[in-house]
Design an enzyme around this catalytic site. Sequence first.
Site, PDB file in Angstrom:
ATOM      1  N   HIS A 182      -6.864  -2.317  -3.399  1.00 26.28           N
ATOM      2  CA  HIS A 182      -7.493  -1.818  -2.144  1.00 26.28           C
ATOM      3  C   HIS A 182      -8.872  -2.167  -1.851  1.00 26.28           C
ATOM      4  CE1 HIS A 182      -7.893   1.353   1.167  1.00 26.28           C
ATOM      5  NE2 HIS A 182      -9.159   1.489   0.565  1.00 26.28           N
ATOM      6  N   GLU A 188      -2.247  -0.900  -3.021  1.00 25.34           N
ATOM      7  CA  GLU A 188      -3.393   0.026  -2.413  1.00 25.34           C
ATOM      8  C   GLU A 188      -3.656   1.187  -3.391  1.00 25.34           C
ATOM      9  OE1 GLU A 188      -4.818  -0.390   0.121  1.00 25.34           O
ATOM     10  OE2 GLU A 188      -3.520  -1.786   1.536  1.00 25.34           O
ATOM     11  N   SER A 194      -9.690   0.513   5.417  1.00 28.89           N
ATOM     12  CA  SER A 194      -9.516   1.785   4.731  1.00 28.89           C
ATOM     13  C   SER A 194      -9.640   2.827   5.794  1.00 28.89           C
ATOM     14  CB  SER A 194     -10.440   2.015   3.571  1.00 28.89           C
ATOM     15  OG  SER A 194     -10.330   3.077   2.578  1.00 28.89           O
TER      16      SER A 194
END
Length: 546
Positions: free
Chosen positions: A462, A345, A225
């Site tokens: 995600h 995501e 991330s």
Amino acid sequence: MLKTFSWFGPLLQVLIALDDPAEVTLDTGIAVHGLTSESGNVHSFLGIPFANAPPFSLPQPVVYLEDIDATSYGSACVQHDQLTTATESMLTYIEESGLNIPVPFDQAEECLTINVFKPATATKESKLPVVVWVYGGGFLIGDSETYDAMGKQVVEKSIVASEDVIFVTFNYRLSAYGFLGGAEVQAAGIGNLGLRDQRMALEWVQDYISAFGGNPGRVILWGQSSGSVSATMQLLAYDGNSQVLFHGAFLQSGAAIPVGSILNGQAQFDALISAVGCDGALDELRCLRAVELPQLRPIVDATDAIFSETHPSADGTFLTDNPQRLVRDGKIADVPIVAGNVDDEGTLFSIGKIGSIKSDADFESWINSTWLPDATDGERESVFLNYPQDPTVGSPFATGYLNQYKYNTQYKRVSAFQGDLVFQAPRRFFVQTISNLPNHQSKLWVYLSKRLKLLPTIGSVHGSDLFPDGDGNLNLLSDYLVKFANTLDPNLGVEDTAWPEYTAQDPQMLLFPPGLFEPPLPVAATDDHRAEAFDILNDLGLKYPL
């Protein structure tokens, strides 16, 4: 005999650990005292100060004058209280899903500490590869202690595979404390403080990791991330000058995002200065530095959170331009890279929009005001056409009419757009562009994970590539990471799951398919999904950086 051996082995490990305490001596003669894991296999050295962090100032390296007690983590860096700005729909989802947003109890401004996990058998002569983990959290939250179990397991796994690695984590400054923008910040040369903290941690590794058995000539950046975005920014820092601080990058769900000038943060700077009573001061930064944390924190927390101006930006020094332009211009360190995404995501970041985006008009207004305020009508229309209301093409992808959270027909559309704009399309641009650079000779590998696709509402969410992989690993990719650290190639040597190299002529990736029970083996696939949409988003990112 078998019964005797079954208990004697663990007992022997404990006796060895007691005889060989977790202690190293730096070249300066300073002793560092750490901890030994329950298995006896891993020595941990925690909370070692690597720099001082004066408020809104560059980090200053620490000089060690006495032995270091490295038996407990240091304070986490002061960070954004996400719940103060969370929408009602996000708070509802958190409650309904039983999610736990980790909030470090111990936070402080002086927080720049580093942690080292090494095999107990490693000595100064071992010269083991070093994996440096950069945590994520949207540049707003995060800390190194959260990854204690992962760090120990990576080292344990490397020992079992006879490919020992050393694992390093550290804290860096976040939110406005680490990524304040504005002309004053640029003029003072203090842009991207969080990235500067990271750079100093990498310098510490070069200076001291040999004492722990590490090889400063084989350092791998690993992030997920915003941690992956951070690692990418280190590749681009100073126009791609690695300063020989790292030698490979393993990037999960984060690449060169299309961020613009540090001057775009001027409104945030002015608002902060006004709120703390420093507007009109002869030296506004000096005034800001003198504000006590109890007064400053609630003001910072009240600002918008996700995708705000509090992120890396082109400050003219550390990052000389929009990161995507730096990649395009070949201003990137020439090291081997693994880069990839999960399939969905954007889902987790889109739940908070359920209450405000309920119609096509809402969606279009949001795009116009938040993401593309300077785009033409025609450019926006191309986005609307490629991200239609049709839930069968939204995210979670390939789930048909399922997962329309709270029966909101725009949710999957918002999820698809946000996931592609911030994560998927930038990663595609990143590897496509690098594969065509004449000055980048190192190899590339790409992956896409569709694991956990059947999670309600959020699908292959995600961060799901940090979840257990079904084989006892805390991280889907940990085996590949260990191999990459040792050989600069993630392939495990198993022919039927070989990871193909990504090239401009043959853009192959490793695909982790979804599965109901036993996860199916990964397979090679072509990296060409949603090509037209990605091209549009990347063109807009270059033209209108965030």
